[in-house]
Design a protein around this motif. Structure first.
Motif, PDB file in Angstrom:
ATOM      1  N   ARG A 134      16.441 -13.613 -10.403  1.00 43.83           N
ATOM      2  CA  ARG A 134      15.152 -14.297 -10.272  1.00 43.83           C
ATOM      3  C   ARG A 134      15.335 -15.804 -10.293  1.00 43.83           C
ATOM      4  NH1 ARG A 134      11.285 -16.486 -13.494  1.00 43.83           N
ATOM      5  NH2 ARG A 134      12.489 -16.063 -15.367  1.00 43.83           N
ATOM      6  N   ASN A 135      16.195 -16.293 -11.195  1.00 45.93           N
ATOM      7  CA  ASN A 135      16.424 -17.734 -11.284  1.00 45.93           C
ATOM      8  C   ASN A 135      17.069 -18.270 -10.009  1.00 45.93           C
ATOM      9  OD1 ASN A 135      15.345 -17.806 -13.856  1.00 45.93           O
ATOM     10  ND2 ASN A 135      17.335 -17.691 -14.883  1.00 45.93           N
ATOM     11  N   ARG A 136      18.032 -17.504  -9.454  1.00 42.96           N
ATOM     12  CA  ARG A 136      18.682 -17.955  -8.221  1.00 42.96           C
ATOM     13  C   ARG A 136      17.681 -18.005  -7.070  1.00 42.96           C
ATOM     14  NH1 ARG A 136      23.210 -14.023  -9.516  1.00 42.96           N
ATOM     15  NH2 ARG A 136      24.702 -15.218 -10.750  1.00 42.96           N
ATOM     16  N   GLY A 165       3.501 -15.109  -6.711  1.00 43.89           N
ATOM     17  CA  GLY A 165       3.933 -14.169  -7.743  1.00 43.89           C
ATOM     18  C   GLY A 165       5.270 -14.606  -8.288  1.00 43.89           C
ATOM     19  N   ARG A 166       5.712 -13.936  -9.361  1.00 41.92           N
ATOM     20  CA  ARG A 166       6.986 -14.267  -9.993  1.00 41.92           C
ATOM     21  C   ARG A 166       7.965 -13.118  -9.778  1.00 41.92           C
ATOM     22  NH1 ARG A 166       7.315 -18.472 -13.109  1.00 41.92           N
ATOM     23  NH2 ARG A 166       9.065 -17.616 -14.274  1.00 41.92           N
ATOM     24  N   GLY A 167       9.260 -13.468  -9.840  1.00 37.15           N
ATOM     25  CA  GLY A 167      10.290 -12.446  -9.677  1.00 37.15           C
ATOM     26  C   GLY A 167      10.882 -12.520  -8.293  1.00 37.15           C
ATOM     27  N   GLN A 168      12.084 -11.966  -8.144  1.00 36.37           N
ATOM     28  CA  GLN A 168      12.805 -12.116  -6.889  1.00 36.37           C
ATOM     29  C   GLN A 168      12.087 -11.425  -5.739  1.00 36.37           C
ATOM     30  OE1 GLN A 168      16.458 -10.121  -6.366  1.00 36.37           O
ATOM     31  NE2 GLN A 168      15.917  -8.333  -7.543  1.00 36.37           N
ATOM     32  N   MET A 194       7.060 -13.299   6.285  1.00 37.32           N
ATOM     33  CA  MET A 194       6.536 -12.003   5.851  1.00 37.32           C
ATOM     34  C   MET A 194       7.501 -11.299   4.906  1.00 37.32           C
ATOM     35  SD  MET A 194       3.578 -11.733   7.115  1.00 37.32           S
ATOM     36  CE  MET A 194       3.240 -10.006   6.828  1.00 37.32           C
ATOM     37  N   GLY A 195       8.808 -11.556   5.082  1.00 40.18           N
ATOM     38  CA  GLY A 195       9.793 -10.901   4.236  1.00 40.18           C
ATOM     39  C   GLY A 195       9.849 -11.523   2.849  1.00 40.18           C
ATOM     40  N   LYS A 196      10.598 -10.867   1.954  1.00 40.95           N
ATOM     41  CA  LYS A 196      10.751 -11.351   0.592  1.00 40.95           C
ATOM     42  C   LYS A 196      12.225 -11.294   0.191  1.00 40.95           C
ATOM     43  CE  LYS A 196       6.346 -11.944  -0.035  1.00 40.95           C
ATOM     44  NZ  LYS A 196       5.784 -13.298  -0.158  1.00 40.95           N
ATOM     45  N   GLY A 197      12.561 -12.032  -0.857  1.00 44.57           N
ATOM     46  CA  GLY A 197      13.913 -11.980  -1.390  1.00 44.57           C
ATOM     47  C   GLY A 197      14.788 -13.126  -0.909  1.00 44.57           C
ATOM     48  N   ILE A 198      16.025 -13.107  -1.382  1.00 46.06           N
ATOM     49  CA  ILE A 198      16.950 -14.199  -1.113  1.00 46.06           C
ATOM     50  C   ILE A 198      17.287 -14.304   0.375  1.00 46.06           C
ATOM     51  CG2 ILE A 198      19.302 -15.014  -1.554  1.00 46.06           C
ATOM     52  CD1 ILE A 198      19.088 -13.953  -4.350  1.00 46.06           C
ATOM     53  N   HIS A 199      17.409 -13.156   1.075  1.00 39.72           N
ATOM     54  CA  HIS A 199      17.744 -13.188   2.505  1.00 39.72           C
ATOM     55  C   HIS A 199      16.664 -13.908   3.295  1.00 39.72           C
ATOM     56  CE1 HIS A 199      19.359 -11.939   6.381  1.00 39.72           C
ATOM     57  NE2 HIS A 199      18.158 -11.481   6.697  1.00 39.72           N
ATOM     58  N   ALA A 200      15.400 -13.596   3.011  1.00 36.88           N
ATOM     59  CA  ALA A 200      14.303 -14.253   3.716  1.00 36.88           C
ATOM     60  C   ALA A 200      14.278 -15.743   3.418  1.00 36.88           C
ATOM     61  CB  ALA A 200      12.972 -13.607   3.325  1.00 36.88           C
TER      62      ALA A 200
END
Length: 227
Positions: A134-136, A165-168, A194-200
């Motif tokens: 989450r921090n990264r 929102g919070r969290g990866q 539209m995507g979520k996460g580190i890749h997006a």
């Protein structure tokens, strides 16, 4: 009582205490040190320690300056300590039990505590991993946001970013930018993914760099998007 090693500083911290005399009695006491022979065996993850009378153990009484239990500590004769070890072999801390009477903990008690320590280690490891991810992701998200100048081409600029929102799983890489252009013009750009996460977030970081590069070439918005 449950004691864990604080991850960054390496200091021992007491997280949870359940005691017949009352949990508050341990708040005033010195914490176990991982460099002592008795506690070090647990904190280094070598294995559990079970003794019918810990005062007869050769490792007992060498925790300077107390040479035994510190003043105010409840009496301990029976002793049981089990390390909390992750599946990867990292020791997060230990579960410690004591009783004023000798011979109170047998093999059944030790197996019970081992059964508690195993899922506790997995839960703590998962929580720590989630926190790191989450921090990264949040650091990457914040890195996408520009350091907007307070004044650009004669305009006063103010900005505020509030994540939904919070969290990866809620970090997606949304961004905005205010780009001064030649001939006194200014580009305002908002990127929404539209995507979520580190890749997006990583993909949107590349997109933002490309938009800024083409925009400062003084291309029209349609040409910037097409390129």
């Amino acid at each position: 009582f449950f004691v864990t090693l604080e991850e960054l500083t390496g200091k021992v911290e007491m997280r949870y205490t359940v005691s017949a005399p009352g949990p508050g009695v341990f708040a005033r006491l010195a914490l176990p040190r991982s460099d002592t022979g008795l506690f070090g065996y647990t904190f280094n993850g070598y294995g559990s320690v079970r003794s019918d009378d810990i005062t007869t153990d050769d490792r007992y009484g060498h925790n300077h300056p107390f040479e035994g239990l510190p003043p105010g500590h409840p009496p301990v004769r029976s002793y049981l300590a089990v390390p909390v070890v992750t599946p990867s072999g990292e020791t997060l801390g230990g579960l410690f039990f004591g009783h004023p009477d000798p011979g109170m903990f047998d093999d059944r008690y030790e197996r019970l505590v081992l059964g508690i320590a195993a899922p506790a280690a997995i839960a703590l490891d998962n929580a720590r991993l989630y926190e790191q991810q989450r921090n990264r992701a949040e650091e990457l998200q914040l890195a996408l946001l520009p350091k907007v100048l307070s004044s650009i081409n004669g305009m006063e600029v103010a900005s505020r970013y509030l994540p939904g929102g919070r969290g990866q799983h809620h970090v997606g890489g949304d961004w905005f930018d205010v780009i001064p252009l030649p001939c006194g013009r200014t580009a305002f750009v908002v990127g929404d993914v539209m995507g979520k996460g580190i890749h997006a977030a990583a993909l949107m970081g590349q997109l933002r760099s490309a938009v800024r590069a083409y925009a400062v070439m003084d291309q029209q918005p349609l040409e910037v998007l097409r390129n």
